[in-house]
Design a protein around this motif. Structure first.
Motif, PDB file in Angstrom:
ATOM      1  N   ASP A   1       4.133   6.654  -6.601  1.00 27.72           N
ATOM      2  CA  ASP A   1       3.819   7.244  -5.300  1.00 27.72           C
ATOM      3  C   ASP A   1       3.416   6.161  -4.296  1.00 27.72           C
ATOM      4  N   GLU A   2       2.595   5.197  -4.722  1.00 31.11           N
ATOM      5  CA  GLU A   2       2.192   4.100  -3.837  1.00 31.11           C
ATOM      6  C   GLU A   2       3.408   3.276  -3.407  1.00 31.11           C
ATOM      7  N   ILE A   3       4.314   3.020  -4.327  1.00 30.91           N
ATOM      8  CA  ILE A   3       5.519   2.261  -4.014  1.00 30.91           C
ATOM      9  C   ILE A   3       6.369   3.037  -3.003  1.00 30.91           C
ATOM     10  N   HIS A   4       6.516   4.318  -3.239  1.00 33.95           N
ATOM     11  CA  HIS A   4       7.269   5.168  -2.307  1.00 33.95           C
ATOM     12  C   HIS A   4       6.653   5.117  -0.913  1.00 33.95           C
ATOM     13  N   GLN A   5       5.330   5.256  -0.830  1.00 29.69           N
ATOM     14  CA  GLN A   5       4.638   5.211   0.467  1.00 29.69           C
ATOM     15  C   GLN A   5       4.836   3.853   1.151  1.00 29.69           C
ATOM     16  N   ALA A   6       4.823   2.771   0.378  1.00 32.76           N
ATOM     17  CA  ALA A   6       5.024   1.433   0.946  1.00 32.76           C
ATOM     18  C   ALA A   6       6.438   1.286   1.498  1.00 32.76           C
ATOM     19  N   ILE A   7       7.404   1.815   0.791  1.00 32.95           N
ATOM     20  CA  ILE A   7       8.790   1.756   1.264  1.00 32.95           C
ATOM     21  C   ILE A   7       8.919   2.510   2.575  1.00 32.95           C
ATOM     22  N   VAL A   8       8.352   3.699   2.642  1.00 31.93           N
ATOM     23  CA  VAL A   8       8.409   4.489   3.871  1.00 31.93           C
ATOM     24  C   VAL A   8       7.704   3.753   5.010  1.00 31.93           C
ATOM     25  N   ARG A   9       6.544   3.199   4.717  1.00 30.41           N
ATOM     26  CA  ARG A   9       5.767   2.479   5.738  1.00 30.41           C
ATOM     27  C   ARG A   9       6.515   1.234   6.225  1.00 30.41           C
ATOM     28  N   GLU A  10       7.086   0.478   5.309  1.00 26.63           N
ATOM     29  CA  GLU A  10       7.736  -0.782   5.657  1.00 26.63           C
ATOM     30  C   GLU A  10       9.126  -0.600   6.258  1.00 26.63           C
ATOM     31  N   LEU A  11       9.837   0.430   5.821  1.00 25.47           N
ATOM     32  CA  LEU A  11      11.220   0.583   6.247  1.00 25.47           C
ATOM     33  C   LEU A  11      11.434   1.742   7.206  1.00 25.47           C
TER      34      LEU A  11
END
Length: 175
Positions: free
Chosen positions: A157-167
């Motif tokens: 979930d944290e990785i998913h949130q980081a992808i959304v935030r960064e991309l």
């Protein structure tokens, strides 16, 4: 070997070429920059195919549908296991992700995530790097447990949130 923190966010990821095994059974030499020409990549280092911690890790990526249904980012694994073992691992777990074979751990070394377990066995530290099309590291996660990697699972979930935030885009809840 001392503990490394891996490449830092903002650093340029190294380019490399290694044996690449795809979910449809193809095996070929693949340059990392060629993958990045299409889209950002979430590169996941893990110890080896079929170790219990790695089965759990890859099942969590497989079962989190966002990673398979989203074309904005590619998910690619990398371990010291060879192409034949990767083929069996992909088939056994029904993975939709390609895997790089880093049999000599040179790629792990370039990303600064290689180490010796108990001072003896060389392997890659469990880690994830989100790398954009310019080869810039935009996010990283490093496992905390050096001697017992079974206690570390990448926080999907944290990785998913980081992808959304960064991309960009809208975040969906993981579960």
């Amino acid at each position: 070997m001392s503990q490394s923190d891996g490449l830092a966010v903002g650093e340029k990821a190294p380019d490399f070429e290694a044996t690449f095994v795809t979910p449809d059974g193809d095996t070929a030499q693949m340059r990392f920059s060629r993958l990045l020409a299409e889209r950002p990549i979430l590169l996941n280092f893990y110890t080896m195919d079929f170790s219990p911690d790695c089965v759990s890790e890859w099942c969590s990526f497989r079962d989190f549908e966002w990673f398979t249904s989203n074309d904005d980012v590619g998910v690619v694994g990398i371990s010291k296991s060879g192409p034949t073992m990767h083929r069996r691992f992909i088939d056994s777990l029904n993975l939709k992700y390609p895997l790089y074979a880093d049999t000599d751990l040179k790629i792990s070394e370039a990303f600064e995530v290689d180490y010796r377990a108990m001072g003896l066995f060389r392997r890659a530290r469990r880690s994830c790097f989100l790398i954009d099309t310019d080869r810039t590291v935009r996010y990283k996660w490093l496992g905390d447990h050096w001697l017992d990697p079974t206690r570390d699972t990448p926080p999907v979930d944290e990785i998913h949130q980081a992808i959304v935030r960064e991309l960009g885009g809208e975040a969906e809840p993981a579960f």
